[in-house]
Scaffold this motif. Structure first.
Motif, PDB file in Angstrom:
ATOM      1  N   LYS A  31      -0.107  -3.975   4.037  1.00 23.70           N
ATOM      2  CA  LYS A  31      -1.495  -3.739   3.251  1.00 23.70           C
ATOM      3  C   LYS A  31      -0.961  -4.089   1.787  1.00 23.70           C
ATOM      4  CE  LYS A  31      -4.653  -0.907   5.258  1.00 23.70           C
ATOM      5  NZ  LYS A  31      -4.875   0.673   5.354  1.00 23.70           N
ATOM      6  N   ASP A  90       0.588   5.440   0.743  1.00 19.14           N
ATOM      7  CA  ASP A  90      -0.075   6.623   1.089  1.00 19.14           C
ATOM      8  C   ASP A  90       0.909   7.854   0.480  1.00 19.14           C
ATOM      9  OD1 ASP A  90      -2.307   5.873   2.151  1.00 19.14           O
ATOM     10  OD2 ASP A  90      -1.525   5.889   4.133  1.00 19.14           O
ATOM     11  N   ASP A 115      -3.583  -0.995  -3.674  1.00 23.11           N
ATOM     12  CA  ASP A 115      -4.718  -0.872  -4.009  1.00 23.11           C
ATOM     13  C   ASP A 115      -4.958   0.276  -5.003  1.00 23.11           C
ATOM     14  OD1 ASP A 115      -7.526  -0.333  -3.892  1.00 23.11           O
ATOM     15  OD2 ASP A 115      -7.693  -0.441  -1.889  1.00 23.11           O
ATOM     16  N   LYS A 116      -5.080  -0.101  -6.192  1.00 22.42           N
ATOM     17  CA  LYS A 116      -5.381   0.967  -7.327  1.00 22.42           C
ATOM     18  C   LYS A 116      -6.284   1.821  -7.061  1.00 22.42           C
ATOM     19  CE  LYS A 116      -3.652  -1.939 -10.969  1.00 22.42           C
ATOM     20  NZ  LYS A 116      -3.882  -2.757 -12.163  1.00 22.42           N
ATOM     21  N   SER A 117      -7.526   1.369  -6.337  1.00 23.66           N
ATOM     22  CA  SER A 117      -8.570   2.263  -6.225  1.00 23.66           C
ATOM     23  C   SER A 117      -8.485   3.188  -5.340  1.00 23.66           C
ATOM     24  CB  SER A 117      -9.836   1.395  -5.905  1.00 23.66           C
ATOM     25  OG  SER A 117      -9.744   0.657  -4.656  1.00 23.66           O
ATOM     26  N   ILE A 118      -7.649   2.926  -3.963  1.00 23.20           N
ATOM     27  CA  ILE A 118      -7.302   4.250  -3.176  1.00 23.20           C
ATOM     28  C   ILE A 118      -6.427   5.053  -4.044  1.00 23.20           C
ATOM     29  CG2 ILE A 118      -5.912   4.868  -1.166  1.00 23.20           C
ATOM     30  CD1 ILE A 118      -8.597   3.169  -0.437  1.00 23.20           C
ATOM     31  N   LEU A 119      -5.730   4.761  -4.809  1.00 26.54           N
ATOM     32  CA  LEU A 119      -4.617   5.540  -5.464  1.00 26.54           C
ATOM     33  C   LEU A 119      -5.346   6.504  -6.664  1.00 26.54           C
ATOM     34  CD1 LEU A 119      -1.259   3.958  -5.911  1.00 26.54           C
ATOM     35  CD2 LEU A 119      -1.722   5.964  -4.512  1.00 26.54           C
ATOM     36  N   LYS A 120      -6.406   5.740  -7.083  1.00 23.43           N
ATOM     37  CA  LYS A 120      -7.237   6.443  -8.151  1.00 23.43           C
ATOM     38  C   LYS A 120      -8.001   7.454  -7.367  1.00 23.43           C
ATOM     39  CE  LYS A 120     -10.921   5.198 -11.354  1.00 23.43           C
ATOM     40  NZ  LYS A 120     -11.942   4.307 -11.786  1.00 23.43           N
ATOM     41  N   ILE A 121      -8.681   7.376  -6.223  1.00 23.23           N
ATOM     42  CA  ILE A 121      -9.497   8.299  -5.311  1.00 23.23           C
ATOM     43  C   ILE A 121      -8.498   9.539  -5.283  1.00 23.23           C
ATOM     44  CG2 ILE A 121     -10.257   8.739  -3.258  1.00 23.23           C
ATOM     45  CD1 ILE A 121     -11.275   6.018  -3.264  1.00 23.23           C
ATOM     46  N   TYR A 122      -7.107   9.546  -5.020  1.00 23.61           N
ATOM     47  CA  TYR A 122      -6.299  10.350  -4.610  1.00 23.61           C
ATOM     48  C   TYR A 122      -5.396  11.037  -5.778  1.00 23.61           C
ATOM     49  CZ  TYR A 122      -7.830   9.251   0.168  1.00 23.61           C
ATOM     50  OH  TYR A 122      -8.409   9.407   1.290  1.00 23.61           O
ATOM     51  N   HIS A 154       0.894  -1.044  -0.035  1.00 17.77           N
ATOM     52  CA  HIS A 154       0.060  -0.262  -0.005  1.00 17.77           C
ATOM     53  C   HIS A 154       0.810   1.289  -0.118  1.00 17.77           C
ATOM     54  CE1 HIS A 154      -3.756   2.188   0.860  1.00 17.77           C
ATOM     55  NE2 HIS A 154      -2.942   3.088   1.724  1.00 17.77           N
TER      56      HIS A 154
END
Length: 146
Positions: free
Chosen positions: A78, A62, A81-88, A60
């Motif tokens: 962890k 951040d 997670d592509k979706s978390i990076l996509k969000i940010y 993961h």
């Protein structure tokens, strides 16, 4: 001004600030991906391709904001997670652009590669289809043939 890279300890206990690539690789237990044109005078985040390292080691990542004392934080416990990076993505690209334009800490080629990484992330589908239909039409698109 540096691009600070930190690593979280096991199960989130402790934050470590490696100073060298060797020290980082020892902490992670794996080789890291280096930038094409490393700039050691600007910190470890200007030497290591943190985006590709996180992806290749399934860790993961951040990205710090203006209130954080770090720029990048790897969480080895962890999964990536592509979706978390996509969000940010917008925040990340802003930070990358600012660290390139206002006080160049990355070479042109590494800057372009970082932006390309986030452009690829944003093209990944957000939710997997539960029906196995890649079109995203869902159940209605998989009706039985008549």
């Amino acid at each position: 001004m540096h691009l600070r890279l930190q690593v979280s300890g096991p199960k989130g206990v402790g934050l470590f600030s490696p100073e060298t690539v060797d020290e980082l690789e020892t902490m992670l237990g794996h080789k890291v991906v280096l930038l094409k044109e490393p700039r050691s005078e600007f910190g470890l985040g200007s030497v290591v391709n943190v985006f590709k390292t996180a992806q290749s080691l399934n860790m993961h990542l951040d990205i710090g904001d203006k209130d954080d004392s770090w720029d990048f934080l790897l969480l080895p416990y962890k999964p990536f997670d592509k979706s978390i990076l996509k969000i940010y993505k917008n925040d990340a690209v802003w930070k990358i652009r600012r660290s390139y334009e206002t006080f160049p800490r990355w070479s042109q080629i590494d800057y372009e590669e970082a932006v390309e990484f986030f452009n690829k992330i944003s093209q990944v589908a957000g939710w997997p289809s539960t029906t196995g239909n890649p079109s995203g039409g869902g159940r209605d698109n998989n009706s039985p043939a008549k």
